[in-house]
Motif scaffolding. Structure first.
Motif, short mmCIF file in Angstrom:
data_model
loop_
_atom_site.label_atom_id
_atom_site.label_comp_id
_atom_site.label_asym_id
_atom_site.label_seq_id
_atom_site.Cartn_x
_atom_site.Cartn_y
_atom_site.Cartn_z
N LYS A 83 38.15 30.69 49.28
CA LYS A 83 38.17 29.23 49.44
C LYS A 83 38.66 28.62 48.13
CE LYS A 83 34.33 26.79 49.65
NZ LYS A 83 33.06 26.20 50.16
N CYS A 84 39.67 27.77 48.19
CA CYS A 84 40.24 27.15 46.99
C CYS A 84 39.93 25.65 47.00
CB CYS A 84 41.75 27.36 46.92
SG CYS A 84 42.25 29.09 46.85
N SER A 85 39.43 25.15 45.88
CA SER A 85 39.07 23.74 45.80
C SER A 85 40.24 22.87 45.39
CB SER A 85 37.92 23.55 44.81
OG SER A 85 38.29 24.04 43.53
N GLY A 86 41.21 23.42 44.67
CA GLY A 86 42.35 22.64 44.20
C GLY A 86 43.56 22.83 45.11
N LYS A 87 44.64 22.14 44.76
CA LYS A 87 45.87 22.22 45.55
C LYS A 87 46.73 23.41 45.15
CE LYS A 87 46.20 17.22 46.40
NZ LYS A 87 47.02 16.02 46.25
N GLU A 88 46.51 23.95 43.94
CA GLU A 88 47.32 25.06 43.47
C GLU A 88 47.05 26.32 44.29
OE1 GLU A 88 46.87 25.79 39.35
OE2 GLU A 88 48.40 27.35 39.27
N ARG A 89 48.10 27.07 44.57
CA ARG A 89 47.96 28.31 45.32
C ARG A 89 48.12 29.48 44.36
NH1 ARG A 89 45.64 25.47 47.82
NH2 ARG A 89 45.98 24.67 49.92
N PHE A 90 47.27 30.49 44.54
CA PHE A 90 47.27 31.63 43.64
C PHE A 90 47.69 32.89 44.39
CE2 PHE A 90 45.15 29.60 40.11
CZ PHE A 90 44.47 28.55 40.72
N LYS A 91 48.60 33.65 43.80
CA LYS A 91 48.98 34.94 44.36
C LYS A 91 48.07 36.00 43.77
CE LYS A 91 53.05 37.76 45.38
NZ LYS A 91 54.50 37.92 45.15
N CYS A 92 47.59 36.91 44.60
CA CYS A 92 46.67 37.92 44.10
C CYS A 92 46.80 39.22 44.88
CB CYS A 92 45.23 37.43 44.16
SG CYS A 92 44.56 37.32 45.83
N LYS A 93 46.27 40.27 44.30
CA LYS A 93 46.16 41.57 44.96
C LYS A 93 44.67 41.86 45.13
CE LYS A 93 47.19 46.50 44.25
NZ LYS A 93 47.82 47.47 43.33
N VAL A 94 44.25 42.13 46.35
CA VAL A 94 42.84 42.40 46.65
C VAL A 94 42.71 43.85 47.09
CG1 VAL A 94 40.84 41.77 48.04
CG2 VAL A 94 42.47 40.00 47.33
N CYS A 95 41.83 44.59 46.41
CA CYS A 95 41.56 45.99 46.75
C CYS A 95 40.11 46.11 47.18
CB CYS A 95 41.80 46.90 45.55
SG CYS A 95 43.44 46.75 44.81
N VAL A 96 39.87 46.82 48.29
CA VAL A 96 38.51 47.04 48.78
C VAL A 96 38.36 48.51 49.13
CG1 VAL A 96 36.78 46.42 50.51
CG2 VAL A 96 38.38 44.68 49.69
N TRP A 97 37.26 49.14 48.72
CA TRP A 97 37.05 50.55 49.01
C TRP A 97 35.58 50.91 48.88
CZ3 TRP A 97 38.44 48.61 44.39
CH2 TRP A 97 37.85 49.11 43.24
N ILE A 98 35.25 52.10 49.39
CA ILE A 98 33.89 52.64 49.26
C ILE A 98 33.93 53.66 48.13
CG2 ILE A 98 32.05 53.94 50.42
CD1 ILE A 98 33.07 52.83 53.06
N PRO A 99 33.30 53.40 46.99
CA PRO A 99 33.39 54.32 45.85
C PRO A 99 32.93 55.74 46.17
CG PRO A 99 32.45 52.21 45.19
CD PRO A 99 32.55 52.18 46.67
N ALA A 100 31.97 55.88 47.08
CA ALA A 100 31.45 57.22 47.39
C ALA A 100 32.41 58.04 48.25
CB ALA A 100 30.10 57.09 48.10
N ASP A 101 33.38 57.38 48.87
CA ASP A 101 34.35 58.10 49.71
C ASP A 101 35.51 58.57 48.84
OD1 ASP A 101 36.26 57.22 52.75
OD2 ASP A 101 35.91 59.13 51.69
#
Length: 321
Positions: A83-101
């Protein structure tokens, strides 16, 4: 962009998400790392959705994670919901993983926030069949790494030192004249001198002859010394020291320019030898420079047989006796 604290309070039915670390990898990216641990995971029913509270990422961005417990043989999925509160848009890289796997690498997606994303982490039956490893203590831990790409617009290097140095060189808008010990004059600026030296600040802040006349006479030092001291005051850069080091050190001490004193001490230390060790020890003591003094003493102890025979050492002994 830095994470805010304290953390936003969360509802008791939520599973908490923990901020782990942030680092600036280079001038263009900032990485935020989080761990989300869900207690008593095997008590969750199929097709149940578990939420994390909203976590503040930056002043403009917050996010939450949603875990969807699937039917048997389907993928366990995590939704990244920003959720972004301002008008600026941010480019990002999102990584999700299970550390035990250890068998599966990180799942990642490139997003333009507030775009959301779904990550398929692991087959539900694999998670159940390997629960002793993947659900140690009946806890499911999910890692989330968010890399924010900053603006690629180049930022020009600061010209502050050059601009202030030009004021000195060109005498632009000068309002005070300094008369050196050899009778030469240098035009300067009260505000800059006052901002950099508490001695000049006291001189110009209170009624004084110098303040009234707009003229400071410094009989202790010649033009070259005062010029280099002023160049340091205006630019904060290392001045030319080679032929005036002792006089420049004395001027720095007189006008309480501690950074310039440290520069002088560093220059002297770089030339420490048996021939000048006694002289450096004397200067360090005179101007209360403990680091230079300790290094000189250490050097003299190791080289006492050579230092003992130097004229500077013999002169120092005569002064002491």
């Amino acid at each position: 962009m830095q994470p805010r604290s304290p953390r936003i309070p969360f509802h008791i039915s939520y599973s908490d998400i923990v901020f782990v670390d942030t680092c600036q990898s280079d001038h263009n990216t900032v990485t935020y790392s989080y761990l989300w641990t869900i207690e008593n995971y095997q008590a969750y029913s199929e097709e149940q959705i578990t939420y994390s509270p909203h976590e503040t990422l930056t002043n403009e961005i917050e996010f939450k994670l949603e875990l969807e417990t699937p039917k048997h043989s389907y993928d366990l999925s995590v939704h990244f919901v920003p959720k972004c509160s301002g008008k600026e848009r941010f480019k990002c890289k999102v990584c999700v993983w299970i550390p035990a796997d250890k068998e599966k690498s990180k799942s990642f997606k490139i997003l333009t926030l507030p775009e959301s994303a779904k990550f398929d982490l692991i087959k539900y039956n694999k998670l159940s069949d390997n629960s002793e490893i993947l659900l140690e203590g009946d806890k499911l831990t999910i890692a989330c790494e968010i890399i924010i790409f900053k603006s690629s617009i180049p930022v020009l290097e600061s010209k502050l030192a050059d601009d202030l140095g030009a004021l000195l060189e060109e005498e632009t808008l000068s309002d005070v004249t300094i008369v050196t010990g050899d009778g030469q004059k240098i035009k300067a600026h009260r505000l800059i001198l006052s901002a950099r030296s508490p001695v000049f600040m006291a001189m110009f802040k209170h009624p004084s002859k110098e303040n009234e006349l707009g003229c400071i006479t410094i009989p202790d030092f010649n033009y070259n010394v005062i010029r280099e001291m002023l160049r340091f005051i205006y630019t904060d850069q290392k001045p030319n020291m080679a032929d005036i080091i002792e006089e420049l050190l004395a001027a720095a001490d007189k006008y309480c320019l501690d950074r310039l004193k440290a520069m002088c001490a560093d220059f002297l230390l770089s030339s420490l030898s048996a021939e000048n060790a006694a002289k450096l020890l004397k200067l360090a003591d005179l101007y209360n420079m403990e680091y230079l003094k300790s290094r000189a003493v250490e050097f003299i102890k190791k080289n006492i047989d050579v230092v003992w025979e130097t004229p500077e050492w013999k002169q120092l002994l005569n002064i002491k006796t």
